[in-house]
Write an enzyme that holds these catalytic residues in place. Structure first.
Site, PDB file in Angstrom:
ATOM      1  CG  ASP A 103      -0.355   0.305   2.624  1.00  0.00           C
ATOM      2  OD1 ASP A 103       1.155  -0.616   3.002  1.00  0.00           O
ATOM      3  OD2 ASP A 103      -1.373   0.895   3.246  1.00  0.00           O
ATOM      4  CD  GLU A 168       4.454   0.516   7.020  1.00  0.00           C
ATOM      5  OE1 GLU A 168       4.880   1.639   7.158  1.00  0.00           O
ATOM      6  OE2 GLU A 168       3.635   1.995   5.953  1.00  0.00           O
TER       7      GLU A 168
HETATM    8  N1  BES Z   1       8.847   2.878   5.520  1.00  0.00           N
HETATM    9  C1  BES Z   1       8.041   4.567   6.348  1.00  0.00           C
HETATM   10  C2  BES Z   1       8.891   4.444   7.895  1.00  0.00           C
HETATM   11  C3  BES Z   1       9.671   4.668   7.623  1.00  0.00           C
HETATM   12  C4  BES Z   1      10.700   5.569   6.936  1.00  0.00           C
HETATM   13  C5  BES Z   1      10.818   3.648   8.758  1.00  0.00           C
HETATM   14  C6  BES Z   1      11.731   6.085   6.530  1.00  0.00           C
HETATM   15  C7  BES Z   1      12.623   4.215   8.290  1.00  0.00           C
HETATM   16  C8  BES Z   1      12.625   5.435   7.424  1.00  0.00           C
HETATM   17  C9  BES Z   1       6.952   3.232   6.538  1.00  0.00           C
HETATM   18  O1  BES Z   1       5.957   2.916   5.326  1.00  0.00           O
HETATM   19  C10 BES Z   1       5.293   4.705   7.596  1.00  0.00           C
HETATM   20  O2  BES Z   1       5.172   5.234   6.029  1.00  0.00           O
HETATM   21  N2  BES Z   1       5.154   4.211   8.332  1.00  0.00           N
HETATM   22  C11 BES Z   1       4.062   4.923   9.378  1.00  0.00           C
HETATM   23  C12 BES Z   1       3.556   4.297  10.042  1.00  0.00           C
HETATM   24  C13 BES Z   1       1.825   4.841  10.891  1.00  0.00           C
HETATM   25  C14 BES Z   1       1.544   4.918   9.045  1.00  0.00           C
HETATM   26  C15 BES Z   1       1.602   3.830  11.452  1.00  0.00           C
HETATM   27  C16 BES Z   1       4.737   6.778   9.570  1.00  0.00           C
HETATM   28  O3  BES Z   1       6.122   6.438   9.806  1.00  0.00           O
HETATM   29  O4  BES Z   1       3.936   7.552   9.026  1.00  0.00           O
HETATM   30 MN    MN Z   2       7.172   2.159   4.116  1.00  0.00          MN
HETATM   31 MN    MN Z   3       5.436   5.081   4.787  1.00  0.00          MN
END
Ligand code: BES
Ligand code: MN
Ligand code: MN
Length: 470
Positions: A103, A168
């Protein structure tokens, strides 16, 4: 780097890239109900590809939201995973659980994209599209590493299970419930996650810590209905004014969160970890100019930017919908106002406790005349992964070979809620080997994936799996 799987990947690179573009054309935006069918299309596309490359037991696992994609290949020795198998059989091979998400975030503001978000376009060594790096490009790198190994050797160097999710970006409730039920079909020795970044271009990186989060909504209600602001202004409560007064009391001018007890129990990074962070190639002024683009950086005095974003909690307001926002003027006192507010949590903090402290503080500071509702939308635990295991060692050996440099261990300020659940429910250490760059515009216009990183990412994953299976 002379494995035949690596040669296969090199020979097929252009096809891999074309296929990734087809995957990126599917607008699998998990948060928008009108894209529900697109999310399923992305899941179907992944499942079909996993079947085609020779993965087995490929199936969609239904959840309350978008489906999970499961597959496995368990023909290396000792195929069930776990320490019991390890001690009892010679030639034992570990089982890896692959994780990634299909997603993506909404693409708005659309007018800022140089090429349309769902028409993947190559420009100056990058592939631009929503999901290019977060996370479809990296999921595709994982799938292509497996394809290369299967095509070159007809077998994998270790046992593989795959669990991809489609929620996610909206908190991952479906996969969390599935993993919490501890299905025997997820038995493995470690998880492999490609959803993080290199600390700098050309610098092989393993991410060993993520912040957790609570995502909330504050709803404020005043009058029974919208009112004429001339007839009632001065006597009727204004929910937007009340809301912004409350928001202004969540943090002080130094960026310190004012919720009583919020910082209690935080486990600070060790002196060794802090020393390692200080030796990373990082310049705050360069970061301010190239990545943030503001006139100043903000935040708690006494902490570096890396400490503020990796090891300290934060609080942000994402939007304040409601009231009159059209062109021109409308003299109205809206009956209600809403704010979307989230907090990032660090080791030592628990989402349920942080939310309870926040909710009671917000209720306490609510001005007279308004009703306040504080709701939790989703939450996830912070995590630190252990680095003293053979999988992390195998990863650093493979990365040194592919990138010609020693691996740096970093944390990230972002969140991947399932990583904590893998540890808690399945006892799995995670290897977070990702290939994004800090300026890849995740969640923003003109998201990109560096093509060299896509290519070396596939090679890194191939060599890592070969090393982990030795
Ligand atoms: N891949 C990201 C998280 C991330 C970004 C890890 C940069 C390391 C470096 C993930 O898809 C993300 O955006 N997660 C969300 C989670 C939330 C919606 C629960 C976030 O961090 O905002
Ligand atoms: Mn991600
Ligand atoms: Mn993300």
């Amino acid at each position: 780097m002379s494995s035949s799987a690596v040669s296969f990947a090199a020979q097929n690179h252009l096809r891999f890239l074309d296929e990734l573009k087809a995957f990126l054309r599917v607008p699998s935006i998990s948060t928008l109900p009108e894209h529900k069918a697109d999310c399923r299309r992305a899941a179907d596309l992944l499942a079909a590809e996993l079947k085609r490359i020779g993965m087995e037991n490929v199936r969609l696992v239904e959840t309350e939201g978008h489906p999970l994609v499961y597959a496995d290949w368990l023909h290396a020795a000792g195929n069930t995973g776990g320490p019991a198998a390890r001690s009892s059989s010679a030639g034992w091979k570990p089982t890896v659980l692959f994780y990634g998400h299909y997603d993506v975030q909404p693409p708005d503001p659309l007018e800022e994209w140089i090429s349309p978000p769902f028409e993947p376009t190559e420009r100056n060594g990058n592939l631009y599209a929503r999901g290019a790096v977060d996370d479809k490009g990296q999921v595709w790198a994982q799938v292509k590493a497996l394809e290369s190994l299967l095509a070159a050797a007809g077998a994998l160097p270790l046992n593989v299970r795959i669990l991809f999710e489609g929620e996610e970006e909206v908190g991952g409730e479906g996969i969390a419930a599935f993993v919490a039920s501890k299905p025997p079909g997820l038995k493995a020795d470690f998880a492999l996650i490609s959803d993080t970044e290199l600390f700098a271009p050309g610098l092989p990186t393993l991410c060993v810590g993520l912040r957790g989060m609570i995502y909330t909504e504050i709803e404020v209600r005043g009058a029974r209905t919208d009112l004429h602001s001339g007839m009632y202004g001065g006597a009727a409560p204004n929910p937007f004014v009340a809301l912004t007064q409350m928001l202004a009391r969540l943090k002080d001018e130094d960026g310190r969160i004012l919720i009583p007890g919020f910082y209690d129990g935080i486990i600070p990074p060790s002196t060794e970890e802090l020393a390692a962070w200080r030796s990373l190639p990082f310049d705050e002024e360069h970061y301010r100019i190239t990545e943030v683009g503001s006139s100043k950086l903000v935040g708690e005095p006494g902490y570096t930017v890396l400490e503020r974003t990796w090891a300290r909690p934060s609080l942000d307001v994402h939007g304040i919908p409601g009231g009159f926002t059209g062109a021109g003027a409308k003299t109205v006192i809206p009956a209600k106002a809403l704010a979307k507010v989230s907090m990032r949590l660090v080791p030592g903090m628990a989402p349920a406790k942080s939310f309870a402290l926040y909710k009671s503080y917000v209720e306490k500071i609510a001005p007279d005349g308004v009703e306040v509702d504080v709701r939790l939308i989703h939450s996830g635990d912070p995590c630190l992964v252990p680095v003293d295991n053979p999988y992390i060692q195998a990863a650093t050996r493979a990365l040194r070979e592919v990138w010609g440099r020693d691996t740096v261990f970093i944390r990230s300020g972002g969140s991947i809620p399932i990583v904590g659940d893998f540890a808690r429910h399945l006892g799995l250490p995670s290897v977070m080997m990702g290939f994004g760059l800090p300026d890849d515009n995740l969640h923003a216009p003109n998201e990109k994936f560096n093509l060299k990183n896509f290519e070396l990412g596939i090679v890194s994953l191939i060599r890592f799996l070969e090393e982990a299976g030795k």
